[in-house]
Design a protein around this motif. Structure first.
Motif, PDB file in Angstrom:
ATOM      1  N   LEU A  40      54.990 -45.308  -5.104  1.00  0.00           N
ATOM      2  CA  LEU A  40      55.683 -46.334  -5.880  1.00  0.00           C
ATOM      3  C   LEU A  40      57.161 -46.369  -5.507  1.00  0.00           C
ATOM      4  O   LEU A  40      57.747 -47.450  -5.335  1.00  0.00           O
ATOM      5  CB  LEU A  40      55.524 -46.057  -7.379  1.00  0.00           C
ATOM      6  CG  LEU A  40      56.189 -47.061  -8.323  1.00  0.00           C
ATOM      7  CD1 LEU A  40      55.668 -48.473  -8.094  1.00  0.00           C
ATOM      8  CD2 LEU A  40      55.980 -46.647  -9.780  1.00  0.00           C
ATOM      9  N   SER A  74      50.200 -50.148  -9.572  1.00  0.00           N
ATOM     10  CA  SER A  74      49.642 -48.987  -8.888  1.00  0.00           C
ATOM     11  C   SER A  74      48.140 -48.948  -9.150  1.00  0.00           C
ATOM     12  O   SER A  74      47.676 -49.443 -10.177  1.00  0.00           O
ATOM     13  CB  SER A  74      50.296 -47.701  -9.387  1.00  0.00           C
ATOM     14  OG  SER A  74      51.694 -47.738  -9.173  1.00  0.00           O
ATOM     15  N   ASN A  97      50.225 -48.836  -4.070  1.00  0.00           N
ATOM     16  CA  ASN A  97      51.375 -49.237  -4.889  1.00  0.00           C
ATOM     17  C   ASN A  97      51.990 -50.487  -4.279  1.00  0.00           C
ATOM     18  O   ASN A  97      52.212 -50.543  -3.064  1.00  0.00           O
ATOM     19  CB  ASN A  97      52.443 -48.140  -4.911  1.00  0.00           C
ATOM     20  CG  ASN A  97      51.931 -46.832  -5.482  1.00  0.00           C
ATOM     21  OD1 ASN A  97      51.991 -46.593  -6.675  1.00  0.00           O
ATOM     22  ND2 ASN A  97      51.411 -45.966  -4.607  1.00  0.00           N
TER      23      ASN A  97
END
Length: 390
Positions: free
Chosen positions: A252, A366, A372
């Protein structure tokens, strides 16, 4: 490089069958979550956001014969139809169609289904929608777990910047089925009460059903009042685990960092974060760590799962549309269910619907497999202002 915009949109959900109705309900702090005790779906009670098959069928029969289409197909068609009609765009070979979903027509594999099992193939879902509307190009199906809805926007942007299409329609949807419920239940991830993303007392996720649709375009002639420009996007896989995210939020972190770099935006230039926020211990903690590493700990942030539940492959597009309306209204929606911070890093959770001048927002998602995706959007009438944040 051609600029790319998000414009006409529709949310078809338990809170209403158009975006405006849904946003009004959210403005009044209404949630679509409810507690269900339905042994035909799950042996124990669960909390979810479900659309009545009868209500969907009744709505669909106004435009066509519902018996020929699955529940998901009906939802997607009803949602997409409103966007196509509002845009007034002719469906020629310069117009693309993307469908984002996690499991598609998985329910036709159940014994009581009247549809042939081949209808469960994602390619068949694409063909059904292509033929219904008369698209000239083959439908593209994006199915990459729970980033599918946001990833579809990234894919549409690339088709437009590479000049394959001038416009791309996206429609996203997923159902709450026996298969989906049993899968999440096997992870011991389901909550029988409304979910509480990022909260100290969270006990798991709620699932939800929705269809969401949008127009992605390079044409300023086809922009509506809540239109936004895509400033930057990125996708990264942390390759950590089939169902668990990186404990450091690496995937992420990298996707957001790359999206912000393309956008030319620093953390101080982000007005609002629409996060994934599933209310599971690993996801919420991972996100808090990633946002803190990115310097976004003070930026107002919410999860919308407390209104719709987790709508899987549709969640990213659904929440992007809400974000578009949020910046148009200059209104931050609360992260419903949140009371007390329950993650290791400080993040600025929105606790009540709050007026705020909004120009730029970040959407993240996600999913299983370590995927992500992040996209930075900006309000159209503020296009010249983002340079001040560089």
């Amino acid at each position: 490089m051609a600029k790319t915009y998000l414009s006409y949109n529709n949310i078809f959900s338990i809170l209403g069958f158009d975006s405006e109705t849904v946003i009004e309900k959210m403005s009044n702090d209404v949630s679509g979550l409810d507690r269900y005790d339905n042994n035909s779906l799950l042996p124990q009670p669960f909390c979810a956001s479900l659309l009545s098959s009868e209500v969907v069928r009744e709505e669909f029969n106004k435009i066509s014969d519902a018996s020929k289409y699955t529940k998901l197909e009906q939802m997607l068609i009803l949602s997409l139809r409103k966007v196509i009609d509002a845009s007034s765009i002719t469906l020629n070979d310069r117009v693309g169609l993307i469908i984002s979903t996690t499991k598609g027509n998985i329910d036709v594999l159940e014994q009581e289904s009247s549809f042939d099992e081949s209808r469960s193939y994602l390619s068949e879902l694409g063909k059904t929608l292509k033929d219904f509307f008369g698209f000239k190009s083959e439908a593209i199906v994006v199915s990459n777990a729970c980033v599918s809805g946001v990833l579809a926007i990234s894919a549409a942007k690339r088709f437009i910047t590479e000049k394959k299409y001038d416009h791309v329609f996206i429609t996203s949807g997923d159902l709450v089925t026996k298969f989906i419920l049993s899968g999440f239940n096997s992870f011991q991830a389901l909550s029988s009460e409304p979910c509480k993303p990022y909260d100290k007392n969270r006990i798991g996720i709620n699932l939800g059903e929705v269809a969401a649709s949008i127009l992605v375009t390079s044409s300023k002639k086809h922009l509506n009042s809540e239109a936004v420009e895509i400033l930057g996007d990125a996708t990264c896989n942390d390759a950590n685990h089939i169902s668990g995210p990186s404990r450091t939020g690496e995937g992420l972190y990298r996707s957001v960092k790359a999206a912000m770099k393309e956008a030319g935006i620093k953390a101080s230039g982000i007005d609002y974060v629409s996060a994934h926020g599933t209310a599971t211990a690993f996801n919420d903690e991972m996100e808090a760590i990633a946002f803190h590493r990115l310097g976004l700990e003070n930026v107002p942030l919410n999860s919308l799962k407390g209104y719709f539940g987790h709508t899987l492959g549709a969640s990213g597009l659904l929440e992007t549309i809400v974000g578009m309306h949020s910046v148009k209204k200059n209104l931050l929606f609360s992260s419903k269910g949140f009371t007390e911070l329950g993650v290791s890093q400080n993040i600025n959770i929105i606790t009540s619907n709050t007026p705020k001048t909004l120009n730029v927002f970040l959407k993240t998602a996600s999913g299983f497999g370590g995927c992500n995706t992040a996209i930075v959007f900006q309000k159209i009438n503020q296009l010249t202002n983002h340079n001040a944040s560089k």
